[in-house]
Enzyme design. Structure first.
Site, mmCIF file in Angstrom:
data_model
loop_
_atom_site.group_PDB
_atom_site.id
_atom_site.type_symbol
_atom_site.label_atom_id
_atom_site.label_comp_id
_atom_site.label_asym_id
_atom_site.label_seq_id
_atom_site.Cartn_x
_atom_site.Cartn_y
_atom_site.Cartn_z
ATOM 1 N N TYR A 250 -1.795 -1.082 10.628
ATOM 2 C CA TYR A 250 -1.925 -1.439 9.208
ATOM 3 C C TYR A 250 -0.667 -1.052 8.425
ATOM 4 C CZ TYR A 250 -3.564 -1.421 4.382
ATOM 5 O OH TYR A 250 -3.668 -1.640 3.031
ATOM 6 N N SER B 291 0.867 -1.200 0.000
ATOM 7 C CA SER B 291 0.000 0.000 0.000
ATOM 8 C C SER B 291 0.888 1.230 0.000
ATOM 9 C CB SER B 291 -0.884 0.025 1.246
ATOM 10 O OG SER B 291 -1.523 1.289 1.357
HETATM 11 P P1 NAP Z 1 -11.653 -6.178 0.148
HETATM 12 O O1 NAP Z 1 -12.528 -5.547 -0.866
HETATM 13 O O2 NAP Z 1 -12.031 -6.067 1.584
HETATM 14 O O3 NAP Z 1 -11.444 -7.725 -0.206
HETATM 15 C C1 NAP Z 1 -10.612 -8.495 0.648
HETATM 16 C C2 NAP Z 1 -10.422 -9.870 0.079
HETATM 17 O O4 NAP Z 1 -9.501 -10.575 0.935
HETATM 18 C C3 NAP Z 1 -11.702 -10.680 0.028
HETATM 19 O O5 NAP Z 1 -11.690 -11.478 -1.127
HETATM 20 C C4 NAP Z 1 -11.595 -11.548 1.285
HETATM 21 O O6 NAP Z 1 -12.286 -12.793 1.158
HETATM 22 C C5 NAP Z 1 -10.104 -11.798 1.328
HETATM 23 N N1 NAP Z 1 -9.624 -12.217 2.639
HETATM 24 C C6 NAP Z 1 -9.714 -11.561 3.834
HETATM 25 N N2 NAP Z 1 -9.184 -12.302 4.812
HETATM 26 C C7 NAP Z 1 -8.751 -13.459 4.249
HETATM 27 C C8 NAP Z 1 -8.122 -14.621 4.737
HETATM 28 N N3 NAP Z 1 -7.809 -14.758 6.039
HETATM 29 N N4 NAP Z 1 -7.826 -15.625 3.862
HETATM 30 C C9 NAP Z 1 -8.131 -15.502 2.555
HETATM 31 N N5 NAP Z 1 -8.726 -14.412 2.027
HETATM 32 C C10 NAP Z 1 -9.042 -13.406 2.872
HETATM 33 O O7 NAP Z 1 -10.137 -5.609 0.054
HETATM 34 P P2 NAP Z 1 -9.431 -4.638 -1.010
HETATM 35 O O8 NAP Z 1 -9.765 -3.243 -0.685
HETATM 36 O O9 NAP Z 1 -9.647 -5.152 -2.383
HETATM 37 O O10 NAP Z 1 -7.885 -4.835 -0.591
HETATM 38 C C11 NAP Z 1 -7.135 -5.911 -1.126
HETATM 39 C C12 NAP Z 1 -5.667 -5.724 -0.788
HETATM 40 O O11 NAP Z 1 -5.207 -4.463 -1.265
HETATM 41 C C13 NAP Z 1 -5.334 -5.752 0.705
HETATM 42 O O12 NAP Z 1 -4.090 -6.390 0.908
HETATM 43 C C14 NAP Z 1 -5.225 -4.280 1.055
HETATM 44 O O13 NAP Z 1 -4.425 -4.051 2.179
HETATM 45 C C15 NAP Z 1 -4.598 -3.751 -0.214
HETATM 46 N N6 NAP Z 1 -4.834 -2.325 -0.440
HETATM 47 C C16 NAP Z 1 -6.102 -1.863 -0.582
HETATM 48 C C17 NAP Z 1 -6.296 -0.519 -0.799
HETATM 49 C C18 NAP Z 1 -7.679 0.053 -0.969
HETATM 50 O O14 NAP Z 1 -7.832 1.299 -0.813
HETATM 51 N N7 NAP Z 1 -8.674 -0.746 -1.308
HETATM 52 C C19 NAP Z 1 -5.199 0.369 -0.864
HETATM 53 C C20 NAP Z 1 -3.915 -0.146 -0.705
HETATM 54 C C21 NAP Z 1 -3.747 -1.503 -0.498
HETATM 55 P P3 NAP Z 1 -13.663 -13.077 1.961
HETATM 56 O O15 NAP Z 1 -14.639 -12.021 1.489
HETATM 57 O O16 NAP Z 1 -14.026 -14.453 1.589
HETATM 58 O O17 NAP Z 1 -13.314 -12.879 3.419
#
Ligand code: NAP
Length: 248
Positions: free
Chosen positions: A154, A141
């Site tokens: 985080y 991130s």
């Molecule tokens: P999201 O919409 O909340 O989706 C999270 C995903 O991770 C879901 O598919 C969830 O599956 C899965 N997950 C959670 N816990 C898990 C576990 N213990 N084992 C396997 N799968 C698991 O998240 P997102 O916003 O797309 O973020 C994805 C990644 O990008 C993360 O690493 C986050 O830190 C990073 N990121 C996000 C942003 C942002 O602004 N969105 C910015 C920078 C970095 P289930 O639904 O089945 O639990």
């Protein structure tokens, strides 16, 4: 587009958000994709159905990335179903912001287990199956550059991922395995909607500090991952690529 033809990928946390976008993009470029999820089977099945409807191949596999036995089964599923493994995208992650006075063991353990232990377990299980030309991409991130207030735990997890990416690039480079990280800025996903980040003052603050003047979409991030997974990035390892519209 077929630059990932014949390659097999695992994308963790691919039932939603950035992971679902990455899975769709890798499949559109020819990869066969294991769509991992923890509990959202319906959403994971929908991603697989979309990929199949577009002429690609994918399957959904449940596994909690913090559970070694389930992670081993995830990797075995890829090998048994698709016959090989070339690309691992460590995307599954959670973000819980809080003031430092409210930081606690439960929040620390949950975020470090999913965001740091998870990628370590998945990579550890996958590496014995990865050959020359394989690629590991960790989703970090831009918080590790921006240091937003109230994100100590985080941001700590993603700082660990940046460091681990560098270590593993060095450790696995001699085996022809590349390891890179992609660091999105605030991106509109199911997760950022349910966390209340989209539409909040945090979004406004991000837009104000982003040269390109908006927050990210999943489609802004996924093509960078497919580039790193491809042979086009064959001379790129140990890099952290910001996918943040210039916010750093
Ligand atoms: P999201 O919409 O909340 O989706 C999270 C995903 O991770 C879901 O598919 C969830 O599956 C899965 N997950 C959670 N816990 C898990 C576990 N213990 N084992 C396997 N799968 C698991 O998240 P997102 O916003 O797309 O973020 C994805 C990644 O990008 C993360 O690493 C986050 O830190 C990073 N990121 C996000 C942003 C942002 O602004 N969105 C910015 C920078 C970095 P289930 O639904 O089945 O639990």
């Amino acid at each position: 587009m077929g630059r990932l033809k014949d390659k097999v990928a695992i994308v963790t946390g691919a039932s939603k958000g950035i992971g679902a976008g990455i899975a769709r993009r890798l499949a559109a470029e020819g990869a066969q994709v294991v769509v991992n999820y923890a509990s959202s089977q319906r959403e994971a099945d929908a991603v697989v159905a979309d990929i199949a409807a577009a002429g690609g191949r994918a399957m959904a596999v449940a596994a909690d990335v913090t559970n070694r036995a389930q992670v081993e089964s995830l990797v075995q599923a890829a090998i048994q179903h698709f016959g090989r493994l070339d690309i691992v995208v460590n995307n599954a992650g959670i973000y819980r912001f809080s003031k430092i006075e409210e930081a606690n063991e439960a929040s620390y353990r949950q975020q470090f287990e999913i965001n740091v232990l998870g990628p370590l377990l998945v990579t550890s299980a996958a590496v014995p199956h990865l050959g020359k030309g394989s690629s590991i991409i960790n989703i970090s991130s831009n918080v590790t550059r921006v240091h937003p207030a109230e994100s100590a735990i985080y941001t700590g997890t993603k700082g660990a991922i940046d460091a681990i990416t560098g270590v593993l690039a060095r450790e696995l480079g001699p085996r022809g395995i590349r390891v890179n990280a992609v660091s999105p800025g605030l991106t509109e996903t199911e997760g950022t909607h349910s966390a209340g980040a989209v539409g909040s003052d945090f979004q406004t603050w991000n837009e104000a500090h982003t040269p390109l003047g908006r927050i990210g979409q999943v489609q802004d991030v996924a093509p960078i991952v497919s580039f790193l997974a491809s042979d086009d990035a064959g001379w790129v390892t140990g890099e952290l690529i910001l996918a943040s519209g210039g916010m750093r």
